[in-house]
Design an enzyme around this catalytic site. Structure first.
Site, PDB file in Angstrom:
ATOM      1  CG  HIS A 158      -2.151  -0.822   1.001  1.00  0.00           C
ATOM      2  ND1 HIS A 158      -2.143  -2.176   1.191  1.00  0.00           N
ATOM      3  CD2 HIS A 158      -3.400  -0.511   0.589  1.00  0.00           C
ATOM      4  CE1 HIS A 158      -3.342  -2.657   0.903  1.00  0.00           C
ATOM      5  NE2 HIS A 158      -4.125  -1.670   0.535  1.00  0.00           N
ATOM      6  N   GLY A 159       1.987   1.206   0.615  1.00  0.00           N
ATOM      7  CA  GLY A 159       2.800   2.416   0.636  1.00  0.00           C
ATOM      8  C   GLY A 159       4.160   2.128   1.227  1.00  0.00           C
TER       9      GLY A 159
END
Lengths: 365, 465
Positions: B331-332
């Protein structure tokens, strides 16, 4: 598509017709701003002395840079909205203000190119108020489609001018248009903003309230929001640094005496920016310091000299908002360090007195 | 170009639909869609298109080689090259600075403790994350692995493969498409454009309303609160994080509805990505309802290859944790996302161990507790620094009820919760193509209101991933 079934037609009409009506109302009610070409706007300003509407800033300022108003002025001001109120009362000389909202280094370089060259022996001062975001906003405000269409075809420009609000039109614009429609002739003191032929702007209602002792305070949230809005997508772009250098060199080559300073912002904004984006905050200042040291500037005031308005006696009463100082504050800043008779104690660069020192200083926050 | 922009709604989409309608030859239509998708992607950054093209060409050629090779070693080598290329791009563009920052932080910490000289590798590189790279990399990896496993035959026509990778509705933020789902649909295109226009248009409009009228309005209320997360009271912290739970759901599921609606308008069926996730009654149920296509990818290409639940309890927990930690990192590029993944990994492991006891609780209790857990888990997802995360958790349990109550957020979040939890049918379950004129009128008026806020709208949250 077999056939456009009724629910689709109902949907398209229900969404489309009200939108077309509201958008058309907005365009018609704002036609003075949207559909007046900059040439006509300049003529209108000269005729009326001041107006409460504004056209495309970049288009106006590009023409203004070549107009007699600017050619005859002793002083030129270039910067973002943070220098928008600077006029003769601040600089002490006839002033042409070429502020453009959110101006970037690339826009600055374009504006510098637009200015006419000085005749031999002639000398004019140009004040350049820089902001951190100059070094990362990746656009040239003077390279918009409208500016390219205008000399080509007035019809195409008008079509573009009608469609352009689709890029920003929101419910708040609609409500503001309705408010103005219901009160078309406000007293000058009630106007939020008034623009003048020399390019500067004034906020009559703000000053009326200030004189009446009413002042809006800015909470921590507003400060943090201003920092996030300004810095969150920030990164130092080499192309912007080159554009800043190119713009300053252009001014010098055209015979202008460039006085570069950092636009003052509230100390709370500075503190929050340093806390959230300290490395970026400092690296932009260092980069501009290095650049200024290598350029033939009339004066360069580092961030430590002008970024913090409290060092000039400005208080929160003089803040229009966390990043815009009002004219009372700007007058103090100019009087103390920028105009001819000002002290040069803060000046770090003066091309006439030898190479400038490479001083690195953080803001005095 | 964002789906929630007038350029897309009034120019790009009508042009693509008109082209789709006019181009009768299916292969030419596929080429048209591919080029249109590249143009769409080019607005995000012209060189992003070149990067995606490179990834497309490499995976297209390697998949052909995998299929043609008879040697298991060669087949495996080609697959490894393909996966390494995809992960290499992802690693460089998404994780390189994260890696440097982590090394530098560790070096600084070691310097502080031991006094050894701190060696800073470099500050960071000015790397711009290409939009959608996480999504199309997972799709191309899935393609080559599926070809390697013999689940699908390699695509022989480059344009069809390029269209699978780049088709604009799913390009930036999914759903993560299976090649076995999309490629057959592209090959089945008819000379006359077979679209489900009403279904697609209404689903797109519903997604637009979810994003602009709900998610963005909530964001406008919680973003200022979370700017000073260290000053939150208990009420504000819970309201902000509940608001964020609603914002991210309506933002991402709104995007998915718009993507699926666009698919219907093109005559393509994209998979469901959300199924009322906040009605989940346990962690497994949540991941069967939230970002379904990512969950399935992680299950099929990470959890099961690691051994899944076939090798005993401890290895199952290990596999769950690895899957969710990497899922979080997907996601990041930040430790906060790893933390978020870890929380869900722990919840899944705990459910695997104690599920029998959990399942006897009443449905309402399980749903409520699961919702509270999900809200708590969003804290590290939304707040990025350890200080902010710790402060927010502290505020949530400090029982400090002083301070202003953001009533606007209470109303907005309350309405969003009512829609997310209590409206009987979600957007996947509504027969949009069979809506009558009255429902169309209501949706049309909601869309009108949405159009007034489109320019105040923000980028989709999942675009940054």
């Amino acid at each position: 598509m077999k056939r456009l079934r009724t629910p689709v037609a109902v949907f398209l009409l229900a969404a489309g017709i009200p939108f077309v009506i509201t958008f058309s109302f907005f365009v018609v009610s704002q036609q003075r701003s949207l559909l007046t070409d900059p040439e006509a706007y300049i003529a209108r300003l000269k005729h009326d002395g001041a107006v409460a509407h504004m056209v495309s800033l970049a288009a106006w300022k590009r023409l203004l840079a070549r107009d007699e108003v600017c050619r005859d002025a002793d002083v030129v001001v270039i910067g973002s909205s943070r220098v928008r109120e600077i006029d003769a009362s601040v600089t002490g000389a006839s002033t042409c203000n070429l502020y453009v909202d959110g101006l970037s280094a690339k826009g600055f370089a374009s504006l510098a190119r637009e200015l006419p060259a000085m005749a031999p022996g002639e000398r004019r001062v140009v004040y350049v108020g820089i902001d951190h975001f100059w070094l990362w906003v990746d656009r040239d405000e003077l390279d918009g489609l409208d500016l390219r269409l205008l000399p080509v075809s007035k019809t195409l420009w008008t079509v573009w001018a009608v469609l352009r609000p689709l890029g920003y039109f929101t419910s708040s614009d609609l409500f503001e248009a309705i408010r103005r429609f219901r009160r078309p002739h406000a007293r000058p003191a009630d106007e939020v903003s008034v623009w003048y032929p020399n390019g500067h702007l004034r906020h009559p209602r703000y000053y009326a309230l200030k004189r009446a002792g009413k002042h809006r305070r800015f909470g921590r949230q507003a400060i943090e929001e201003s920092v996030v809005k300004t810095f969150s997508d920030g990164r130092l772009r080499p192309a912007n640094v080159r554009a800043l250098e190119q713009g300053l060199r252009t001014l010098h080559a055209k015979g202008y005496a460039a006085r570069v300073f950092w636009n003052p912002v509230s100390p709370e904004h500075i503190a929050a920016a340093q806390r959230r984006h300290g490395a970026l905050f400092r690296s932009v200042i260092d980069t501009v310091d290095d650049l200024a040291a290598a350029l033939p500037l009339d004066r360069y005031l580092p961030a430590s000299a002008t970024l913090d308005p409290t060092s000039f006696g400005c208080t929160e009463w003089d803040y229009f908002d966390p990043t815009h100082m009002d004219v009372d504050c700007l007058q103090r800043v100019f009087k103390k360090v920028l105009t001819e008779g000002s002290s040069s104690a803060h000046v770090s660069g003066d091309s006439r007195s030898g190479p400038p020192s490479r001083r690195r200083a953080g803001p005095a926050s | 170009v964002l789906f929630n922009s007038f350029v897309f709604i009034l120019a790009f989409l009508p042009a693509v639909l008109a082209g789709s309608w006019l181009i009768r030859e299916p292969r030419r239509r596929v080429i048209f869609w591919t080029v249109a998708s590249w143009v769409f992607y080019g607005f995000a950054g012209p060189w992003f298109v070149l990067l995606m093209m490179a990834s497309t060409v490499v995976d297209f050629l390697l998949a052909q080689r995998i299929a043609r090779s008879t040697s298991p070693t060669a087949r495996r080598t080609y697959m490894v090259i393909s996966i390494s290329f995809g992960l290499g791009l992802l690693g460089f563009f998404k994780y390189f600075n994260f890696f440097l920052d982590t090394v530098n932080a560790v070096a600084t910490a070691v310097h502080g403790v031991t006094g050894l000289p701190a060696s800073t590798m470099t500050t960071s590189l000015a790397i711009v994350l290409p939009a959608g790279i996480s999504f199309y990399t997972f799709e191309t990896i899935r393609y080559t692995v599926d070809v390697y496993r013999g689940h699908i035959r390699p695509e022989s026509d480059f344009w069809y493969f390029a269209c699978f990778v780049s088709l604009f509705p799913h390009l930036i933020a999914g759903p993560i498409i299976k090649p076995g789902d999309l490629l057959p649909q592209l090959h089945a295109l008819q000379p006359r454009h077979q679209w489900r226009f009403q279904h697609g248009l209404f689903l797109f409009a519903a997604g637009l309303c979810k994003k602009v009228l709900i998610a963005d309005r909530i964001a406008a209320s919680i973003d200022p609160l979370l700017l000073s997360a260290i000053d939150l009271t208990t009420t504000q912290a819970w309201l902000a994080m509940t608001g964020f739970a609603m914002q991210i759901y309506f933002d991402f599921s709104g995007y998915t509805d718009m993507a699926r609606g666009l698919g219907h308008m093109l005559g393509i069926e994209f998979p469901v990505n959300f199924n009322s996730p906040y009605r989940a009654v346990d962690p497994s149920d949540f991941w069967r309802r939230w970002h379904i296509t990512l969950s399935m990818w992680l299950r099929d290409y990470l959890y099961i290859p690691l051994g899944g639940n076939r090798r005993g309890r401890l290895l199952t927990y290990r596999n769950l944790m690895i899957t969710m930690l990497l899922g979080g990192l997907w996601h990041g590029a930040g430790w906060n996302f790893v933390f978020w993944g870890g929380l869900h990994g722990l919840a899944l492991s705990a459910y695997h161990r104690f599920g029998r006891h959990w399942d006897v609780l009443p449905v309402v209790t399980r749903r409520a507790l699961m919702f509270v857990f999900v809200v708590l888990s969003w804290v590290p997802f939304r707040l990025h620094t350890l200080a902010e995360i710790a402060a927010c958790y502290r505020a949530m349990f400090a029982l400090d009820f002083a301070g202003d109550v953001p009533w606007r957020l209470v109303v907005l979040s309350g309405a969003a919760i009512a829609i997310a939890l209590f409206v009987r049918r979600n957007s996947n379950e509504i027969a949009w193509g069979r809506l009558g004129p009255r429902a169309a009128l209501a949706l049309g008026l909601a869309t009108f209101a949405t159009l007034l806020y489109v320019n105040a709208s923000t980028q989709f949250l999942y675009f940054q991933f």
